[in-house]
Motif scaffolding. Sequence first.
Motif, PDB file in Angstrom:
ATOM      1  N   TYR A 119     -25.580  91.505   0.260  1.00  0.00           N
ATOM      2  CA  TYR A 119     -25.598  91.554  -1.199  1.00  0.00           C
ATOM      3  C   TYR A 119     -26.672  90.642  -1.788  1.00  0.00           C
ATOM      4  CZ  TYR A 119     -21.652  94.595  -2.217  1.00  0.00           C
ATOM      5  OH  TYR A 119     -20.843  95.692  -2.373  1.00  0.00           O
ATOM      6  N   GLY A 120     -27.124  89.672  -1.011  1.00  0.00           N
ATOM      7  CA  GLY A 120     -28.168  88.794  -1.510  1.00  0.00           C
ATOM      8  C   GLY A 120     -29.572  89.299  -1.224  1.00  0.00           C
ATOM      9  N   ALA A 121     -29.699  90.471  -0.596  1.00  0.00           N
ATOM     10  CA  ALA A 121     -31.011  90.984  -0.224  1.00  0.00           C
ATOM     11  C   ALA A 121     -31.776  91.477  -1.441  1.00  0.00           C
ATOM     12  CB  ALA A 121     -30.860  92.119   0.794  1.00  0.00           C
ATOM     13  N   ASN A 122     -33.102  91.387  -1.353  1.00  0.00           N
ATOM     14  CA  ASN A 122     -33.985  91.917  -2.396  1.00  0.00           C
ATOM     15  C   ASN A 122     -34.096  93.437  -2.188  1.00  0.00           C
ATOM     16  OD1 ASN A 122     -36.266  92.806  -3.877  1.00  0.00           O
ATOM     17  ND2 ASN A 122     -37.180  90.755  -3.797  1.00  0.00           N
ATOM     18  N   LEU A 123     -33.508  94.206  -3.104  1.00  0.00           N
ATOM     19  CA  LEU A 123     -33.446  95.656  -2.918  1.00  0.00           C
ATOM     20  C   LEU A 123     -34.836  96.299  -2.957  1.00  0.00           C
ATOM     21  CD1 LEU A 123     -30.255  96.604  -4.987  1.00  0.00           C
ATOM     22  CD2 LEU A 123     -30.468  95.860  -2.600  1.00  0.00           C
ATOM     23  N   ASP A 124     -35.720  95.757  -3.778  1.00  0.00           N
ATOM     24  CA  ASP A 124     -37.082  96.298  -3.832  1.00  0.00           C
ATOM     25  C   ASP A 124     -37.803  96.089  -2.502  1.00  0.00           C
ATOM     26  OD1 ASP A 124     -36.759  97.157  -6.442  1.00  0.00           O
ATOM     27  OD2 ASP A 124     -37.488  95.250  -7.284  1.00  0.00           O
ATOM     28  N   LEU A 125     -37.560  94.941  -1.884  1.00  0.00           N
ATOM     29  CA  LEU A 125     -38.176  94.666  -0.589  1.00  0.00           C
ATOM     30  C   LEU A 125     -37.612  95.600   0.485  1.00  0.00           C
ATOM     31  CD1 LEU A 125     -40.041  92.959   1.173  1.00  0.00           C
ATOM     32  CD2 LEU A 125     -38.156  91.304   1.448  1.00  0.00           C
ATOM     33  N   VAL A 126     -36.324  95.842   0.420  1.00  0.00           N
ATOM     34  CA  VAL A 126     -35.694  96.786   1.373  1.00  0.00           C
ATOM     35  C   VAL A 126     -36.346  98.152   1.251  1.00  0.00           C
ATOM     36  CG1 VAL A 126     -33.561  98.004   1.956  1.00  0.00           C
ATOM     37  CG2 VAL A 126     -33.493  95.566   1.399  1.00  0.00           C
ATOM     38  N   ARG A 127     -36.494  98.606   0.022  1.00  0.00           N
ATOM     39  CA  ARG A 127     -37.106  99.922  -0.204  1.00  0.00           C
ATOM     40  C   ARG A 127     -38.552  99.944   0.310  1.00  0.00           C
ATOM     41  NH1 ARG A 127     -35.516 103.821  -3.685  1.00  0.00           N
ATOM     42  NH2 ARG A 127     -34.054 102.344  -4.653  1.00  0.00           N
ATOM     43  N   LYS A 128     -39.287  98.876   0.086  1.00  0.00           N
ATOM     44  CA  LYS A 128     -40.683  98.794   0.521  1.00  0.00           C
ATOM     45  C   LYS A 128     -40.786  98.865   2.042  1.00  0.00           C
ATOM     46  CE  LYS A 128     -44.730  95.743   0.346  1.00  0.00           C
ATOM     47  NZ  LYS A 128     -45.263  94.436  -0.146  1.00  0.00           N
ATOM     48  N   GLU A 129     -39.906  98.150   2.740  1.00  0.00           N
ATOM     49  CA  GLU A 129     -39.932  98.154   4.201  1.00  0.00           C
ATOM     50  C   GLU A 129     -39.583  99.537   4.760  1.00  0.00           C
ATOM     51  OE1 GLU A 129     -40.927  95.813   6.271  1.00  0.00           O
ATOM     52  OE2 GLU A 129     -41.435  94.500   4.587  1.00  0.00           O
ATOM     53  N   LEU A 130     -38.615 100.213   4.178  1.00  0.00           N
ATOM     54  CA  LEU A 130     -38.238 101.549   4.639  1.00  0.00           C
ATOM     55  C   LEU A 130     -39.371 102.546   4.389  1.00  0.00           C
ATOM     56  CD1 LEU A 130     -34.498 101.743   3.482  1.00  0.00           C
ATOM     57  CD2 LEU A 130     -35.379 101.286   5.780  1.00  0.00           C
ATOM     58  N   GLU A 131     -40.029 102.432   3.251  1.00  0.00           N
ATOM     59  CA  GLU A 131     -41.176 103.304   2.962  1.00  0.00           C
ATOM     60  C   GLU A 131     -42.294 103.076   3.974  1.00  0.00           C
ATOM     61  OE1 GLU A 131     -42.137 102.257  -1.010  1.00  0.00           O
ATOM     62  OE2 GLU A 131     -40.691 103.652  -1.930  1.00  0.00           O
TER      63      GLU A 131
ATOM     64  N   ASP B  18     -17.774  97.009   1.209  1.00  0.00           N
ATOM     65  CA  ASP B  18     -17.072  95.720   1.216  1.00  0.00           C
ATOM     66  C   ASP B  18     -17.957  94.574   1.686  1.00  0.00           C
ATOM     67  OD1 ASP B  18     -14.782  96.997   0.357  1.00  0.00           O
ATOM     68  OD2 ASP B  18     -13.966  97.259   2.383  1.00  0.00           O
ATOM     69  N   SER B  19     -18.766  94.847   2.735  1.00  0.00           N
ATOM     70  CA  SER B  19     -19.559  93.767   3.319  1.00  0.00           C
ATOM     71  C   SER B  19     -21.052  93.980   3.197  1.00  0.00           C
ATOM     72  CB  SER B  19     -19.199  93.591   4.808  1.00  0.00           C
ATOM     73  OG  SER B  19     -17.816  93.340   4.967  1.00  0.00           O
ATOM     74  N   SER B  20     -21.478  95.110   2.620  1.00  0.00           N
ATOM     75  CA  SER B  20     -22.908  95.395   2.602  1.00  0.00           C
ATOM     76  C   SER B  20     -23.255  96.337   1.461  1.00  0.00           C
ATOM     77  CB  SER B  20     -23.343  96.020   3.933  1.00  0.00           C
ATOM     78  OG  SER B  20     -22.695  97.270   4.118  1.00  0.00           O
ATOM     79  N   VAL B  21     -24.555  96.341   1.145  1.00  0.00           N
ATOM     80  CA  VAL B  21     -25.121  97.334   0.235  1.00  0.00           C
ATOM     81  C   VAL B  21     -25.788  98.391   1.123  1.00  0.00           C
ATOM     82  CG1 VAL B  21     -26.793  97.757  -1.598  1.00  0.00           C
ATOM     83  CG2 VAL B  21     -25.501  95.610  -1.554  1.00  0.00           C
ATOM     84  N   ASN B  22     -25.302  99.622   1.065  1.00  0.00           N
ATOM     85  CA  ASN B  22     -25.750 100.659   1.997  1.00  0.00           C
ATOM     86  C   ASN B  22     -26.777 101.597   1.352  1.00  0.00           C
ATOM     87  OD1 ASN B  22     -24.007  99.655   3.944  1.00  0.00           O
ATOM     88  ND2 ASN B  22     -22.337 101.031   3.370  1.00  0.00           N
ATOM     89  N   PHE B  23     -27.920 101.706   2.015  1.00  0.00           N
ATOM     90  CA  PHE B  23     -28.961 102.628   1.591  1.00  0.00           C
ATOM     91  C   PHE B  23     -28.879 103.914   2.421  1.00  0.00           C
ATOM     92  CE2 PHE B  23     -30.739  98.941  -0.383  1.00  0.00           C
ATOM     93  CZ  PHE B  23     -31.567  99.403  -1.395  1.00  0.00           C
ATOM     94  N   ALA B  24     -29.119 105.054   1.772  1.00  0.00           N
ATOM     95  CA  ALA B  24     -29.308 106.315   2.478  1.00  0.00           C
ATOM     96  C   ALA B  24     -30.806 106.480   2.712  1.00  0.00           C
ATOM     97  CB  ALA B  24     -28.763 107.480   1.665  1.00  0.00           C
ATOM     98  N   PHE B  25     -31.190 106.554   3.979  1.00  0.00           N
ATOM     99  CA  PHE B  25     -32.595 106.674   4.364  1.00  0.00           C
ATOM    100  C   PHE B  25     -32.717 107.981   5.149  1.00  0.00           C
ATOM    101  CE2 PHE B  25     -36.062 104.944   7.382  1.00  0.00           C
ATOM    102  CZ  PHE B  25     -37.070 105.436   6.567  1.00  0.00           C
TER     103      PHE B  25
ATOM    104  N   GLU C 124     -31.232  90.384   5.517  1.00  0.00           N
ATOM    105  CA  GLU C 124     -30.004  90.256   6.310  1.00  0.00           C
ATOM    106  C   GLU C 124     -29.340  91.621   6.494  1.00  0.00           C
ATOM    107  OE1 GLU C 124     -25.565  88.201   6.063  1.00  0.00           O
ATOM    108  OE2 GLU C 124     -26.942  88.140   4.349  1.00  0.00           O
ATOM    109  N   ILE C 125     -28.985  91.899   7.746  1.00  0.00           N
ATOM    110  CA  ILE C 125     -28.151  93.066   8.050  1.00  0.00           C
ATOM    111  C   ILE C 125     -26.760  92.523   8.360  1.00  0.00           C
ATOM    112  CG2 ILE C 125     -27.774  95.043   9.580  1.00  0.00           C
ATOM    113  CD1 ILE C 125     -30.751  95.140  10.088  1.00  0.00           C
ATOM    114  N   PRO C 126     -25.829  92.616   7.428  1.00  0.00           N
ATOM    115  CA  PRO C 126     -24.530  91.952   7.597  1.00  0.00           C
ATOM    116  C   PRO C 126     -23.634  92.687   8.581  1.00  0.00           C
ATOM    117  CG  PRO C 126     -24.529  93.229   5.590  1.00  0.00           C
ATOM    118  CD  PRO C 126     -25.915  93.356   6.164  1.00  0.00           C
ATOM    119  N   PHE C 127     -22.636  92.001   9.028  1.00  0.00           N
ATOM    120  CA  PHE C 127     -21.603  92.597   9.872  1.00  0.00           C
ATOM    121  C   PHE C 127     -20.261  92.321   9.197  1.00  0.00           C
ATOM    122  CE2 PHE C 127     -22.797  88.395  11.382  1.00  0.00           C
ATOM    123  CZ  PHE C 127     -21.592  87.698  11.372  1.00  0.00           C
ATOM    124  N   PRO C 128     -19.258  93.133   9.454  1.00  0.00           N
ATOM    125  CA  PRO C 128     -17.962  92.933   8.799  1.00  0.00           C
ATOM    126  C   PRO C 128     -17.413  91.537   9.074  1.00  0.00           C
ATOM    127  CG  PRO C 128     -18.020  95.054   9.909  1.00  0.00           C
ATOM    128  CD  PRO C 128     -19.259  94.316  10.329  1.00  0.00           C
TER     129      PRO C 128
END
Length: 272
Positions: A186-198, A222-229, A259-263
Motif C-alpha cells: 500500500y505504500g508503493a508508488n503506483l505511477d512507478l509500478v505502472r512505469k516498470e510494467l510498461e 487485504d495485504s496488497s494493491v493488485n494490478f491487472a497486467f 515492495e511485493i507484500p506477502f499475507p
Amino acid sequence: MNGNIESYIQQATDLVVTYGVKIVMAIVIYIIGKWIAGVVARLLERLMNARSVDPTISSFARNIVYYILLAMVFISALGQLGVQTASFVAIVGAAGLAVGLALQGSLANFAAGVLIILFRPLKIGDFVEAGGAAGVVKEISIFSTILTTGDNKTIIIPNAGITGGNITNYSTQAERRVDFTVGVGYGANLDLVRKELEAIAAEDERIIQDKGITIGLAELADSSVNFAFRVWTKTENYWAVFFETNEKIKKRFDVAGIEIPFPQMDVHVSKD
C-alpha cells in the motif's frame, strides 16, 4: 456292383464340375475383389493426402471405404456359390443389431470419433483440456483419443467422454493473452509500478505491442494493491512469456524498491 460304382463316380464328377467351378470362381472373385478394394482405398488416401487433408481424416476414410468394398466382395462371392444373399444380408443385419445393442458404449465412442473427425474441434498436436484431462493430442482413433501430458504421461480418453463435455483448445488461435496479477504494498508508488510494467512489456520482442498492453488497478486487497497486467503473444510463446515475465517483475521491482507484500497478520495484545 460295377454299375453302382460308376454311378457314384459320375455323380461325384458332376458335383465337382458343378460346384468346383463355383468355388473356384468365388475364390477368384474374393481375391481379385479384395485386391481392388485395397487399391481403391489406398488411391483415395493418396488423393486426400495430395490435397493436404488431415491424416486422421484420410486414414479414417481409407479404412471405411476398404471395409465397405470388402463386404460387397464377400457378398458377391457368396452369391457365386449359390447362397441367397438377400437372406444372408438380413441375417447379418439382425446379428449387427444384436451386437450393437450389446456394444452401445463402443458405438457411442465410434459415433463420437466420427464427429471429432468431421468437425475437428481438436487435431493432432493441439494442447487441449477435454474429458477431464489436459495434454497434447497424439492420436485420434475411431474409439478413443490419446493425450500426452507435460510430464509425459499417456492418457487414453473414450471419444464419447470428449464430445460429451466442454473442449478447451489452447492451440486453435494464433495469439493468446497472458494475464498477470501483480501485488504491491500500500505504500508503493503506483505511477512507478505502472512505469516498470510498461518497460517490461516494451522490452520483450515476443509481446505484441499492436494488441495493446493492459495495466490497471484491479483490487485493493487485504495485504496488497493488485494490478491487472495483460499482454498478448504468439500461442507458441505463451509459457515462456508467462514464466520469464514473472521473474522480470520480481527483479525489476527489487531494484526499484517496490515492495511485493506477502499475507501477514498484526496481533495486538492488550493488558487489562
